[in-house]
Design an enzyme around this catalytic site. Structure first.
Site: not given
Length: 382
Positions: A67-68, A70, A73, A75, A89, A187
């Site tokens: 899904l994404g 960063g 790590g 997701v 995650k 954030d």
């Protein structure tokens, strides 16, 4: 030809090796489970997942389920029995000691937060060296995608833009005022604001969040590794406070109002001006129409958009001491939304999705306001 004794010896070696590996793996998982606090957590209302369960649910973390990604790590989308979808995650292997601390820290923060506009933690896997966090799956992507990447129908409605802004403000007010000790998100940005199936806000990513207290009202920046839409004071003080969240929220407001990325520049008098600076000057000079597209907006809506723009400028003040508290911001935005939704002037401007959302115009936001006075310092995850 191999002798029978040799074959038996080889098979015996393979069996012993397999048993030894299985024993080592089991003991390693047990050791990680204890090291990661499993003995205590299993008595809490937190579901404990096994490493095998999550690997199976994500098809061994297949790229099609990603899904994404960063710096921490990635997701992944997972599916378990009963067709329940969730997000796992999974940390990177690099800098294990640092990432492990961040993940444990994030878990400690999330269990303190019980708010319907915050992504819920469904469970945790403690058998890996670094715990895996399992969150509810949010289906409609990030606010960043809706503003900058998609031809988002939902954001064609000014009511929905202002509603989304208000929901984020209410979450930050809750974190700053209703949780003990108060929490700095650290954030806040459009990429960390998700939208669920009803296009309601779900604030995410608490890896950089920190608790504060009256005797520790600020945090050294090196304690927070997130990028965020950081406030200008960071450059001179290296400190982050709850007013840092206020500044970051102001940046999100600018994105919602202008539809521009932070890297955008406006050319004026042969000079390129950063979108944030241009936005602030346009509001102060009352040339707001130069930066905002008021297409299909009634005078009533325009008036309230300008009110929100003034709030954004206050949040973006260079001095944290002069920025309003999130409680004040949330109250003002709630009032603007209630006034806007009680008006029928903008009724014909809503899209199909907007009409679905506006059936009960602002009950969810006002209910949050009443809920905040009822919340305890901590809450159940479910």
């Amino acid at each position: 030809m191999y002798s029978l004794a040799g074959i038996i010896l080889a098979l015996s070696f393979l069996i012993v090796s397999a048993l030894a590996f299985h024993t080592w793996k089991r003991r390693s998982k047990e050791k990680n489970f204890k090291r990661n606090g499993g003995v205590l957590l299993k008595y809490h209302r937190v579901r404990i997942f096994t490493e095998v369960e999550l690997a199976k649910a994500t098809n061994n973390y297949d790229v099609s389920n990603k899904l994404g990604e960063g710096s921490f790590g990635s997701v992944y989308r997972g599916r378990i029995a009963g067709n329940t979808v969730f997000a796992v995650k999974k940390p990177k292997d690099m800098h294990k000691s640092l990432i492990k601390g961040d993940f444990q820290h994030e878990h400690e923060i999330v269990v303190q937060i019980n708010h319907k506009n915050v992504v819920k933690l469904h469970g945790i896997c403690l058998e890996t060296r670094i715990p895996l966090l399992v969150y509810e799956y949010i289906s409609n992507g990030t606010l960043f995608q809706h503003i900058h990447q998609n031809a988002s129908t939902i954001l064609k409605s000014w009511k929905n833009r202002l509603r989304i802004a208000t929901e984020v403000a209410l979450v930050l007010d809750y974190m700053h005022s209703c949780v003990e000790p108060a929490i700095i998100h650290g954030d806040i940005k459009s990429m960390n604001i998700l939208l669920d199936q009803n296009y309601s806000v779900k604030v995410s990513n608490f890896g950089t969040s920190v608790p504060i207290s009256p005797v520790r009202s600020h945090v050294l920046a090196n304690e927070i590794q997130g990028t965020g839409y950081i406030n200008p004071e960071y450059l001179t003080t290296s400190m982050i406070t709850i007013k840092s969240d206020v500044h970051s929220f102001g940046v999100v407001l600018v994105e919602l109002l202008t539809g521009k990325k932070l890297t955008s520049f406006i050319t004026k008098a042969r000079e390129s001006i950063n979108i944030i600076h241009y936005f602030i000057s346009s509001v102060k000079d009352k040339t707001f129409s130069n930066v905002i597209n008021f297409e299909d907006a009634s005078e009533d809506v325009m008036e309230r958009i300008e009110m929100v723009a003034v709030i954004a400028v206050k949040c973006l003040d260079q001095s944290g001491a002069r920025r309003p508290a999130m409680r004040e911001v949330a109250e003002q935005l709630t009032r603007i939304n209630c006034e806007l939704n009680s008006s029928t002037v903008d009724g014909n401007n809503e899209g199909t999705e907007g009409e679905v959302l506006e059936e009960n115009p602002y009950s969810h936001a006002t209910s949050i306001t009443s809920e905040m006075s009822q919340h305890g310092t901590t809450g159940s995850l479910f």
